[in-house]
Design a protein around this motif. Structure first.
Motif, PDB file in Angstrom:
ATOM      1  N   LEU A  70       0.814  -1.217   0.000  1.00 26.46           N
ATOM      2  CA  LEU A  70       0.000   0.000   0.000  1.00 26.46           C
ATOM      3  C   LEU A  70       0.847   1.267   0.000  1.00 26.46           C
ATOM      4  CD1 LEU A  70      -2.725  -1.050   2.582  1.00 26.46           C
ATOM      5  CD2 LEU A  70      -3.006  -0.746   0.134  1.00 26.46           C
TER       6      LEU A  70
ATOM      7  N   LEU B 249     -13.960  -2.635   8.206  1.00 30.58           N
ATOM      8  CA  LEU B 249     -14.013  -2.267   6.788  1.00 30.58           C
ATOM      9  C   LEU B 249     -15.041  -3.079   5.999  1.00 30.58           C
ATOM     10  CD1 LEU B 249     -10.235  -1.765   5.942  1.00 30.58           C
ATOM     11  CD2 LEU B 249     -11.933  -0.043   6.545  1.00 30.58           C
TER      12      LEU B 249
ATOM     13  N   PHE C 116     -13.307  -8.634  -7.601  1.00 30.42           N
ATOM     14  CA  PHE C 116     -12.178  -8.022  -8.287  1.00 30.42           C
ATOM     15  C   PHE C 116     -11.438  -9.031  -9.156  1.00 30.42           C
ATOM     16  CE2 PHE C 116     -12.344  -5.465  -4.221  1.00 30.42           C
ATOM     17  CZ  PHE C 116     -13.220  -4.555  -4.770  1.00 30.42           C
TER      18      PHE C 116
ATOM     19  N   GLY D  94      -9.654   3.410   4.233  1.00 27.00           N
ATOM     20  CA  GLY D  94      -9.568   1.994   4.569  1.00 27.00           C
ATOM     21  C   GLY D  94     -10.216   1.116   3.509  1.00 27.00           C
ATOM     22  N   TYR D  95     -11.366   1.547   2.978  1.00 24.32           N
ATOM     23  CA  TYR D  95     -12.043   0.778   1.926  1.00 24.32           C
ATOM     24  C   TYR D  95     -11.130   0.635   0.708  1.00 24.32           C
ATOM     25  CZ  TYR D  95     -16.523   1.694   4.332  1.00 24.32           C
ATOM     26  OH  TYR D  95     -17.541   1.771   5.227  1.00 24.32           O
TER      27      TYR D  95
ATOM     28  N   ASP E 275      -7.840   0.962   0.604  1.00 24.78           N
ATOM     29  CA  ASP E 275      -6.687   0.108   0.928  1.00 24.78           C
ATOM     30  C   ASP E 275      -7.060  -1.364   0.809  1.00 24.78           C
ATOM     31  OD1 ASP E 275      -5.143   2.266   1.406  1.00 24.78           O
ATOM     32  OD2 ASP E 275      -5.251   2.171   3.593  1.00 24.78           O
ATOM     33  N   LEU E 276      -8.201  -1.705   1.390  1.00 24.64           N
ATOM     34  CA  LEU E 276      -8.641  -3.095   1.368  1.00 24.64           C
ATOM     35  C   LEU E 276      -8.805  -3.580  -0.071  1.00 24.64           C
ATOM     36  CD1 LEU E 276      -9.659  -5.491   3.150  1.00 24.64           C
ATOM     37  CD2 LEU E 276     -11.946  -4.678   2.634  1.00 24.64           C
ATOM     38  N   ALA E 277      -9.483  -2.759  -0.878  1.00 22.87           N
ATOM     39  CA  ALA E 277      -9.703  -3.156  -2.271  1.00 22.87           C
ATOM     40  C   ALA E 277      -8.376  -3.302  -3.000  1.00 22.87           C
ATOM     41  CB  ALA E 277     -10.591  -2.134  -2.971  1.00 22.87           C
ATOM     42  N   GLN E 278      -7.417  -2.416  -2.652  1.00 23.94           N
ATOM     43  CA  GLN E 278      -6.121  -2.490  -3.318  1.00 23.94           C
ATOM     44  C   GLN E 278      -5.381  -3.777  -2.961  1.00 23.94           C
ATOM     45  OE1 GLN E 278      -3.747   1.054  -2.782  1.00 23.94           O
ATOM     46  NE2 GLN E 278      -2.028   0.135  -3.874  1.00 23.94           N
ATOM     47  N   THR E 279      -5.462  -4.159  -1.667  1.00 29.74           N
ATOM     48  CA  THR E 279      -4.783  -5.411  -1.302  1.00 29.74           C
ATOM     49  C   THR E 279      -5.473  -6.611  -1.937  1.00 29.74           C
ATOM     50  OG1 THR E 279      -6.080  -5.742   0.705  1.00 29.74           O
ATOM     51  CG2 THR E 279      -4.019  -4.544   0.936  1.00 29.74           C
TER      52      THR E 279
END
Lengths: 260, 265
Positions: free
Chosen positions: A67, A99, A116, B164-165, B167-171
């Motif tokens: 990140l 989250l 995704f 946070g949303y 970040d989560l989606a990115q991970t």
């Protein structure tokens, strides 16, 4: 059908992570956040990281999660074993806040990661329901998250993390926002479900670390580095015994040093 | 366990009914009070009916001319609703452009603010000239007047997704487009909803102002005509219908938004 079923339940390889001489600096900042960092996260074990607020443990975790790639410069060695596995594609991240997306049902939250990849198949839905059953929330599958209590929400987050089926789980104080009893149960549940994963758990709670850790690191200093602590030989999740109390004392002593 | 769910469901229904009856009752009472005051003013000050007609006269007019009023109401209603759709679509489109392309934002934002600095009413004659006396110019008026609140709300909503949303989606390996579609857009809906609520209330202003400047039908047109002929009771009847139309539209939209965005706080 059966192929994707196998893909979902397929044994994923256990992954070990080693960091040596790690150095991390935020772009635009003059001082490094991490320097001379030597850590190793053995495959299939729980590693707990303790440290004062602002010591850079969250930065480390976020860096491992991929990140911070655009915001920081990193040098040092970051090695995964077996080496052909790219770290970024093999982690699941669990934060202090659950989250959960408020517009998705509990079930849809658990299958979020599938959105995704490609479309969600019936098999994946089945797998998600099985996970919800494991965390004891099968009845709430169609609810919106706002109907759930803090502990239940964190259990859904745990199911979502498991649904990603990754070998490495990065956790940033995931149990800190719930009451003591709920936290205790969440720890047991997480320990049970994440048995064969490589878990990196950041926590502010020495007791949590002592209960769950196969090894403990304390991060301190500016820029900070990590120091390993010896843990009792007993099996996790540990019952609190005199040896644990002693460890807690030495953890507190270590953390207090950072004041100087 | 089943007993408990049955119980909560039952009580839920009851509170739902109560929640519906109470505001209705409140509205009835306030309408009665307003009408009473109105009647009192007419009687007390001896108002001639070409200045302020009594509510009863207005209602008589309403019943007598219901066919004409209905015809013009339909026209205005159509203008408002089409204007709302056009304005929402444009607002959403512009907000997305500003979000996705940083340079576009730097160019668009001044234009957006300038578009708000020019009074829409001043633009009305120009719109008549370009789009004619028909319904099109009023739709554009209504769309223009709601454009700014909708665009800013939508843009703010899209921009302020909890980090946070993301970040989560990115991970989880989400692409930029997936992030927009599955995270940012749904997360922006509650903010967008407040933009839509504002839009629903002010869109009728645009439509009626457009009708005043030049038209051959619609409630605004009817009011001007009635005014010119000193048919003040008819003017009030049109005004009454217009306000009812706005209120109805607001409540319908509000209910719909609550239904489709149940997580909104």
């Amino acid at each position: 059908m059966s192929a994707s079923m196998r893909a979902l339940s397929a044994k994923i390889p256990a992954l070990q992570i080693d960091i040596s001489a790690g150095y991390l600096r935020y772009t635009g900042s003059k001082t490094a956040t991490l320097q001379g960092l030597n850590m190793s996260f053995p495959a299939g074990q729980w590693t707990c990281i303790l440290g004062r607020s602002g010591c850079g443990k969250t930065s480390l975790l976020r860096y491992l999660a991929g990140l911070l790639d655009q915001k920081t410069s990193w040098s040092g060695e970051l090695k995964t074993t077996p080496p052909q596995f790219n770290l970024k594609n093999n982690i699941a991240y669990m934060a202090q806040q659950d989250l959960l997306m408020p517009w998705l049902s509990v079930l849809d939250n658990v299958t979020l990661s599938a959105k995704f990849g490609n479309t969600i198949t019936a098999v994946q839905k089945q797998a998600a329901l099985a996970l919800l059953e494991k965390v004891g929330l099968l009845d709430s599958a169609d609810c919106l998250p706002q109907k759930l209590s803090g502990g239940m929400r964190q259990r859904v987050a745990l199911a979502r993390t498991l649904m990603q089926n990754k070998p490495v789980i990065l956790m940033d104080e995931p149990f800190s926002a719930v009451d003591a009893v709920t936290r205790y149960r969440l720890q047991d549940l997480a320990w049970e479900l994440l048995k064969d994963k490589t878990v990196v758990l950041i926590t502010h709670d020495p007791q949590e670390a002592i209960r769950l850790a196969d090894q403990i690191y304390i991060m301190q200093g500016k820029p900070s580095s990590a120091e390993s602590l010896k843990v009792p030989a007993s099996l996790t999740p540990r019952q609190f015994d005199p040896e644990c109390a002693q460890l807690q004392q030495s953890i507190m002593a270590f953390l207090e040093q950072d004041d100087a | 366990m089943p007993d408990i769910t049955a119980f909560t469901r039952l009580s839920g229904q009851k509170t739902h009914q109560k929640a519906l009856i109470k505001p209705l009752l409140r509205m009835m009472i306030s309408i009665m009070v307003i009408l009473g005051l109105w009647q009192a003013i007419v009687v007390f000050f001896g108002m001639p009916s070409f200045i302020l007609p009594a509510p009863i006269e207005v209602f008589e007019r309403l019943l007598l001319r219901y066919d004409i009023l209905l015809k013009h109401t339909l026209v205005t209603g159509q203008e408002i609703i089409l204007g709302l759709f056009l304005g929402l679509f444009m607002g959403l489109f512009f907000a997305l452009q500003m979000l996705l392309f940083k340079p576009i934002k730097q160019w668009l934002l001044p234009i957006l603010i300038a578009s708000q600095a020019i009074p829409v009413f001043a633009l009305a004659p120009v719109l008549m000239l370009w789009l004619g006396y028909g319904i099109a110019s009023k739709i554009v008026m209504a769309a223009l007047i709601i454009f700014f609140p909708v665009t800013t709300c939508c843009y703010d909503g899209l921009r302020n997704t909890p980090s946070g949303y993301l970040d989560l989606a990115q991970t989880m390996g989400a692409t930029k487009w997936q992030m927009l579609r599955h995270i940012q857009f749904p997360a922006s809906l509650p903010t967008l909803a407040s933009g839509i609520r504002v839009a629903v209330v002010i869109a009728p202003i645009g439509a009626v102002a457009g009708e005043w400047v030049g038209s051959s039908e619609g409630l605004g047109y009817l009011m001007l005509q009635a005014n010119a002929r000193m048919m003040i009771d008819e003017m009030f009847a049109a005004l009454f219908i217009l306000s009812m139309l706005s209120i109805l539209l607001y409540f319908v939209v509000d209910k719909l938004l609550k239904k489709f965005i149940p997580w909104e706080v």
